[in-house]
Design an enzyme around this catalytic site. Structure first.
Site, PDB file in Angstrom:
ATOM      1  N   ASN A   1     -36.842 -39.002 -32.776  1.00 14.53           N
ATOM      2  CA  ASN A   1     -37.344 -37.817 -33.489  1.00 14.53           C
ATOM      3  C   ASN A   1     -36.359 -37.511 -34.613  1.00 14.53           C
ATOM      4  OD1 ASN A   1     -38.285 -35.353 -34.363  1.00 14.53           O
ATOM      5  ND2 ASN A   1     -37.572 -34.204 -32.575  1.00 14.53           N
TER       6      ASN A   1
ATOM      7  N   GLY B   1     -29.220 -31.410 -29.248  1.00 11.73           N
ATOM      8  CA  GLY B   1     -28.310 -31.335 -30.391  1.00 11.73           C
ATOM      9  C   GLY B   1     -26.956 -30.720 -30.071  1.00 11.73           C
TER      10      GLY B   1
ATOM     11  N   HIS C   1     -42.145 -29.017 -29.504  1.00 13.25           N
ATOM     12  CA  HIS C   1     -40.689 -29.182 -29.515  1.00 13.25           C
ATOM     13  C   HIS C   1     -40.051 -27.792 -29.471  1.00 13.25           C
ATOM     14  CE1 HIS C   1     -36.647 -30.216 -30.787  1.00 13.25           C
ATOM     15  NE2 HIS C   1     -36.920 -31.458 -30.435  1.00 13.25           N
TER      16      HIS C   1
ATOM     17  N   LYS D   1     -36.626 -35.354 -37.053  1.00 17.49           N
ATOM     18  CA  LYS D   1     -36.617 -33.963 -37.532  1.00 17.49           C
ATOM     19  C   LYS D   1     -36.632 -33.932 -39.071  1.00 17.49           C
ATOM     20  CE  LYS D   1     -34.026 -32.948 -33.394  1.00 17.49           C
ATOM     21  NZ  LYS D   1     -33.275 -31.993 -32.636  1.00 17.49           N
TER      22      LYS D   1
ATOM     23  N   GLU E   1     -37.148 -31.673 -22.106  1.00 23.08           N
ATOM     24  CA  GLU E   1     -36.001 -31.477 -22.986  1.00 23.08           C
ATOM     25  C   GLU E   1     -35.356 -30.122 -22.700  1.00 23.08           C
ATOM     26  OE1 GLU E   1     -36.299 -34.056 -26.694  1.00 23.08           O
ATOM     27  OE2 GLU E   1     -37.395 -32.247 -27.144  1.00 23.08           O
TER      28      GLU E   1
ATOM     29  N   SER F   1     -29.495 -34.854 -26.240  1.00 18.57           N
ATOM     30  CA  SER F   1     -28.226 -35.569 -26.426  1.00 18.57           C
ATOM     31  C   SER F   1     -28.177 -36.908 -25.682  1.00 18.57           C
ATOM     32  CB  SER F   1     -27.046 -34.688 -26.012  1.00 18.57           C
ATOM     33  OG  SER F   1     -27.016 -33.520 -26.817  1.00 18.57           O
TER      34      SER F   1
ATOM     35  N   GLU G   1     -37.717 -26.559 -31.018  1.00 16.04           N
ATOM     36  CA  GLU G   1     -37.441 -25.981 -32.343  1.00 16.04           C
ATOM     37  C   GLU G   1     -38.707 -25.335 -32.918  1.00 16.04           C
ATOM     38  OE1 GLU G   1     -35.698 -29.544 -33.956  1.00 16.04           O
ATOM     39  OE2 GLU G   1     -34.014 -29.296 -32.588  1.00 16.04           O
TER      40      GLU G   1
HETATM   41  C1  PEP Z   1     -34.719 -33.707 -29.808  1.00 19.84           C
HETATM   42  O1  PEP Z   1     -34.672 -33.077 -30.841  1.00 19.84           O
HETATM   43  O2  PEP Z   1     -35.816 -33.935 -29.305  1.00 19.84           O
HETATM   44  C2  PEP Z   1     -33.475 -34.162 -29.208  1.00 19.84           C
HETATM   45  C3  PEP Z   1     -33.508 -34.576 -27.981  1.00 19.84           C
HETATM   46  O3  PEP Z   1     -32.347 -34.108 -30.009  1.00 19.84           O
HETATM   47  P1  PEP Z   1     -30.885 -34.662 -29.620  1.00 19.84           P
HETATM   48  O4  PEP Z   1     -31.059 -36.046 -29.073  1.00 19.84           O
HETATM   49  O5  PEP Z   1     -30.122 -34.656 -30.906  1.00 19.84           O
HETATM   50  O6  PEP Z   1     -30.322 -33.731 -28.589  1.00 19.84           O
END
Ligand code: PEP
Length: 259
Positions: free
Chosen positions: A9, A175, A97, A11, A169, A215, A99
């Site tokens: 992803n 992040g 998501h 973003k 998630e 992460s 976000e």
């Molecule tokens: C995400 O945005 O779906 C995500 C898992 O980001 P990150 O791997 O950077 O934590």
């Protein structure tokens, strides 16, 4: 046995030119590094989807959008419909998501409408769910995940389980560099599978891919993939660098080869 899906992803990162450059290298890499049970997916911005489609034309890489409108068409400035995405075509689309939930006030009801649009257009949704740090600390994780999943899947019919992907998630891991332990992740993944079994059937629940996101990186991927109900990763930061993304594909392939 379920496939492993390694999904990036991106973003709001990478211009169309940067996307093209990355995907040309990735396409070459996946020609010599592949396994029939490992799928690779990238989700660039809307702006880069058309160029990305061309860049991966001969490669075994799935293309995903990062979001879709809940509406069919019409006066919705700035939005992109499922039908438009299908016309490219894109294979998959991330919805819900954290976000989008946090910065665009998306609710499970909104996500459910987007899900219905995608299914009607033949695009496979990746439905994101997960608790915040406050919710985890208040021991509400299971309740939150159940409510989100039931809300997102309201009135959604599944024939095989292959029509959707779910991404667990935990918001506190996205992040932040903090990853859920394999035990924490597996506990929620197994709850999700049990819920799918209750909502649909055990046969369908066994087919749905459940990704972990938060992460995930080359150093923690192997142990997460060792959990029985983790079928891959939705990867943000570590998918932006070609070296780490390719490394994660290699780890998934080694897992399937039993290395
Ligand atoms: C995400 O945005 O779906 C995500 C898992 O980001 P990150 O791997 O950077 O934590």
């Amino acid at each position: 046995m379920r496939n492993i899906l390694v999904a990036g992803n991106w973003k709001m990162n990478k211009t169309p030119a940067e996307t093209n450059e990355f995907l040309q290298i990735l396409a070459e890499f996946t020609k010599s590094n592949q396994h029939p049970e490992v799928e690779v997916m990238v989700a660039p911005t809307y702006l880069s989807l058309s160029g990305a489609r061309d860049a991966i034309a001969d490669a075994n890489i799935l293309l995903s959008a990062q979001d879709v409108s809940k509406n069919i068409n019409g006066a919705f400035t700035g939005e992109v419909s499922a039908f438009m995405l299908a016309s490219l075509p894109v294979d998959m689309c991330i919805i819900g998501h954290s976000e989008r939930r946090a910065y665009h006030q998306e609710t499970d009801e909104t996500i459910n409408r987007k899900l219905q649009m995608l299914l009607a257009s033949g695009i496979k949704p990746i439905i994101c769910i997960g608790e915040t740090l406050e919710q985890r600390e208040a021991e509400e994780t299971m309740e939150v995940v159940i409510t989100q999943l039931e809300g997102c899947l309201n009135d959604v019919k599944l024939a095989t389980g292959d029509e959707i992907v779910i991404a667990y998630e935990p918001v506190w891991a996205i992040g932040t560099g903090i990853t859920a332990t394999p035990e924490q992740a597996q506990e929620v993944h197994s709850l999700i599978r049990r819920l799918l079994s209750k909502l649909y059937s055990n046969e369908i629940a066994q087919k749905v891919l459940i990704l972990y996101g938060g992460s995930m990186k080359p150093t923690n991927m192997d142990e997460l993939l060792s959990c029985g109900d983790i079928d891959g990763g939705l990867i943000g930061g570590a998918s932006l660098e070609i070296e780490s993304f390719c490394k994660m594909i290699e780890i998934a392939i080694e897992k399937k080869r039993g290395v």
